[in-house]
Scaffold this motif. Structure first.
Motif, PDB file in Angstrom:
ATOM      1  N   ILE A 171       0.841  -1.206   0.000  1.00 32.20           N
ATOM      2  CA  ILE A 171       0.000   0.000   0.000  1.00 32.20           C
ATOM      3  C   ILE A 171       0.878   1.258   0.000  1.00 32.20           C
ATOM      4  N   GLY A 172       1.957   1.257   0.770  1.00 40.71           N
ATOM      5  CA  GLY A 172       2.878   2.392   0.793  1.00 40.71           C
ATOM      6  C   GLY A 172       3.555   2.605  -0.542  1.00 40.71           C
ATOM      7  N   MET A 173       3.925   1.513  -1.215  1.00 39.40           N
ATOM      8  CA  MET A 173       4.551   1.625  -2.532  1.00 39.40           C
ATOM      9  C   MET A 173       3.575   2.192  -3.551  1.00 39.40           C
ATOM     10  N   ILE A 174       2.307   1.801  -3.466  1.00 41.07           N
ATOM     11  CA  ILE A 174       1.297   2.355  -4.372  1.00 41.07           C
ATOM     12  C   ILE A 174       1.157   3.861  -4.141  1.00 41.07           C
ATOM     13  N   ALA A 175       1.150   4.292  -2.877  1.00 42.81           N
ATOM     14  CA  ALA A 175       1.067   5.730  -2.576  1.00 42.81           C
ATOM     15  C   ALA A 175       2.299   6.465  -3.108  1.00 42.81           C
ATOM     16  N   MET A 176       3.470   5.850  -3.014  1.00 46.68           N
ATOM     17  CA  MET A 176       4.696   6.473  -3.546  1.00 46.68           C
ATOM     18  C   MET A 176       4.624   6.581  -5.075  1.00 46.68           C
ATOM     19  N   LEU A 177       4.093   5.567  -5.743  1.00 49.63           N
ATOM     20  CA  LEU A 177       3.956   5.624  -7.195  1.00 49.63           C
ATOM     21  C   LEU A 177       2.941   6.681  -7.612  1.00 49.63           C
ATOM     22  N   ILE A 178       1.881   6.840  -6.834  1.00 48.63           N
ATOM     23  CA  ILE A 178       0.910   7.911  -7.112  1.00 48.63           C
ATOM     24  C   ILE A 178       1.588   9.273  -6.977  1.00 48.63           C
ATOM     25  N   SER A 179       2.451   9.431  -5.960  1.00 51.38           N
ATOM     26  CA  SER A 179       3.148  10.708  -5.791  1.00 51.38           C
ATOM     27  C   SER A 179       4.084  10.983  -6.957  1.00 51.38           C
ATOM     28  N   VAL A 180       4.733   9.949  -7.493  1.00 48.37           N
ATOM     29  CA  VAL A 180       5.584  10.133  -8.675  1.00 48.37           C
ATOM     30  C   VAL A 180       4.731  10.602  -9.851  1.00 48.37           C
ATOM     31  N   GLY A 181       3.553  10.014 -10.022  1.00 49.34           N
ATOM     32  CA  GLY A 181       2.645  10.433 -11.083  1.00 49.34           C
ATOM     33  C   GLY A 181       2.175  11.867 -10.919  1.00 49.34           C
ATOM     34  N   VAL A 182       1.862  12.266  -9.692  1.00 44.96           N
ATOM     35  CA  VAL A 182       1.413  13.640  -9.435  1.00 44.96           C
ATOM     36  C   VAL A 182       2.541  14.624  -9.709  1.00 44.96           C
ATOM     37  N   TYR A 183       3.755  14.320  -9.256  1.00 47.01           N
ATOM     38  CA  TYR A 183       4.895  15.199  -9.536  1.00 47.01           C
ATOM     39  C   TYR A 183       5.176  15.296 -11.032  1.00 47.01           C
ATOM     40  N   PHE A 184       5.074  14.173 -11.755  1.00 42.16           N
ATOM     41  CA  PHE A 184       5.283  14.189 -13.196  1.00 42.16           C
ATOM     42  C   PHE A 184       4.227  15.051 -13.884  1.00 42.16           C
ATOM     43  N   TRP A 185       2.967  14.891 -13.457  1.00 41.26           N
ATOM     44  CA  TRP A 185       1.867  15.663 -14.037  1.00 41.26           C
ATOM     45  C   TRP A 185       2.068  17.158 -13.771  1.00 41.26           C
ATOM     46  N   ALA A 186       2.450  17.506 -12.548  1.00 38.91           N
ATOM     47  CA  ALA A 186       2.686  18.921 -12.224  1.00 38.91           C
ATOM     48  C   ALA A 186       3.846  19.481 -13.046  1.00 38.91           C
ATOM     49  N   GLY A 187       4.870  18.674 -13.262  1.00 40.66           N
ATOM     50  CA  GLY A 187       5.993  19.132 -14.072  1.00 40.66           C
ATOM     51  C   GLY A 187       5.605  19.353 -15.512  1.00 40.66           C
ATOM     52  N   MET A 188       4.786  18.476 -16.061  1.00 41.21           N
ATOM     53  CA  MET A 188       4.344  18.641 -17.446  1.00 41.21           C
ATOM     54  C   MET A 188       3.442  19.870 -17.592  1.00 41.21           C
ATOM     55  N   MET A 189       2.587  20.104 -16.598  1.00 37.67           N
ATOM     56  CA  MET A 189       1.745  21.297 -16.651  1.00 37.67           C
ATOM     57  C   MET A 189       2.587  22.566 -16.490  1.00 37.67           C
ATOM     58  N   SER A 190       3.635  22.481 -15.697  1.00 41.98           N
ATOM     59  CA  SER A 190       4.485  23.639 -15.460  1.00 41.98           C
ATOM     60  C   SER A 190       5.217  24.070 -16.729  1.00 41.98           C
ATOM     61  N   THR A 191       5.561  23.098 -17.583  1.00 46.07           N
ATOM     62  CA  THR A 191       6.273  23.455 -18.810  1.00 46.07           C
ATOM     63  C   THR A 191       5.382  24.171 -19.813  1.00 46.07           C
ATOM     64  N   SER A 192       4.069  23.928 -19.757  1.00 43.64           N
ATOM     65  CA  SER A 192       3.157  24.566 -20.701  1.00 43.64           C
ATOM     66  C   SER A 192       2.379  25.724 -20.083  1.00 43.64           C
ATOM     67  N   ALA A 193       2.719  26.128 -18.879  1.00 48.41           N
ATOM     68  CA  ALA A 193       1.991  27.207 -18.198  1.00 48.41           C
ATOM     69  C   ALA A 193       2.347  28.561 -18.807  1.00 48.41           C
ATOM     70  N   THR A 194       1.400  29.473 -18.720  1.00 47.18           N
ATOM     71  CA  THR A 194       1.605  30.831 -19.205  1.00 47.18           C
ATOM     72  C   THR A 194       2.441  31.612 -18.190  1.00 47.18           C
ATOM     73  N   MET A 195       3.530  32.215 -18.667  1.00 43.76           N
ATOM     74  CA  MET A 195       4.372  33.044 -17.791  1.00 43.76           C
ATOM     75  C   MET A 195       3.865  34.484 -17.867  1.00 43.76           C
ATOM     76  N   LEU A 196       3.718  35.115 -16.721  1.00 47.72           N
ATOM     77  CA  LEU A 196       3.333  36.525 -16.679  1.00 47.72           C
ATOM     78  C   LEU A 196       3.936  37.184 -15.453  1.00 47.72           C
ATOM     79  N   THR A 197       3.907  38.490 -15.423  1.00 43.06           N
ATOM     80  CA  THR A 197       4.423  39.252 -14.292  1.00 43.06           C
ATOM     81  C   THR A 197       3.257  39.644 -13.404  1.00 43.06           C
ATOM     82  N   CYS A 198       3.386  39.364 -12.120  1.00 47.06           N
ATOM     83  CA  CYS A 198       2.327  39.687 -11.166  1.00 47.06           C
ATOM     84  C   CYS A 198       2.247  41.210 -11.003  1.00 47.06           C
ATOM     85  N   PRO A 199       1.048  41.787 -11.054  1.00 52.95           N
ATOM     86  CA  PRO A 199       0.933  43.236 -10.887  1.00 52.95           C
ATOM     87  C   PRO A 199       1.195  43.707  -9.452  1.00 52.95           C
ATOM     88  N   GLU A 200       1.078  42.833  -8.471  1.00 53.54           N
ATOM     89  CA  GLU A 200       1.291  43.213  -7.068  1.00 53.54           C
ATOM     90  C   GLU A 200       2.755  43.166  -6.669  1.00 53.54           C
TER      91      GLU A 200
END
Length: 117
Positions: A50-79
């Motif tokens: 069960i712990g290994m499955i949770a670790m594999l899910i975390s690898v998937g979530v980190y991979f997904w966040a990294g892929m979304m981060s590469t295609s994210a729109t870059m902008l300058t915060c007005p604040e």
């Protein structure tokens, strides 16, 4: 958004939570061997899987966040005037948590009309 932070940071937070939960389950399973001896090996095996499955899910979530981060729109915060990444139509600044949008229909403050007639 759950914690009122940027979407990319929230995905990274969920990845961290799955990592910690998986490690905790594995440690809990190992304690079964210490307290119950031979009978605890089954307990340890179940919790290791069960712990290994949770670790594999975390690898998937980190991979997904990294892929979304590469295609994210870059902008300058007005604040805070820092460069931040934005996912979707609205998001929050990664640093100062200001709500950002590129959709003029969802903006709360519209820029002043500078054309004179």
């Amino acid at each position: 958004m759950f914690f009122r932070s940027s979407k990319i940071n929230e995905f990274r937070l969920w990845g961290l939570l799955f990592t910690l939960a998986g490690m905790g389950l594995m440690i809990l399973g190992t304690s079964g061997i210490v307290f119950w001896g031979q009978a605890g090996k089954i307990f340890a095996g179940i919790f290791m899987v069960i712990g290994m499955i949770a670790m594999l899910i975390s690898v998937g979530v980190y991979f997904w966040a990294g892929m979304m981060s590469t295609s994210a729109t870059m902008l300058t915060c007005p604040e805070c005037s820092r460069q931040t990444k934005m996912l979707g139509k609205t998001d929050r600044c990664m640093y100062c948590k200001t709500i950002l949008t590129l959709d003029p229909g969802q903006a709360t403050q519209h820029p002043a009309d500078t054309t004179q007639t």
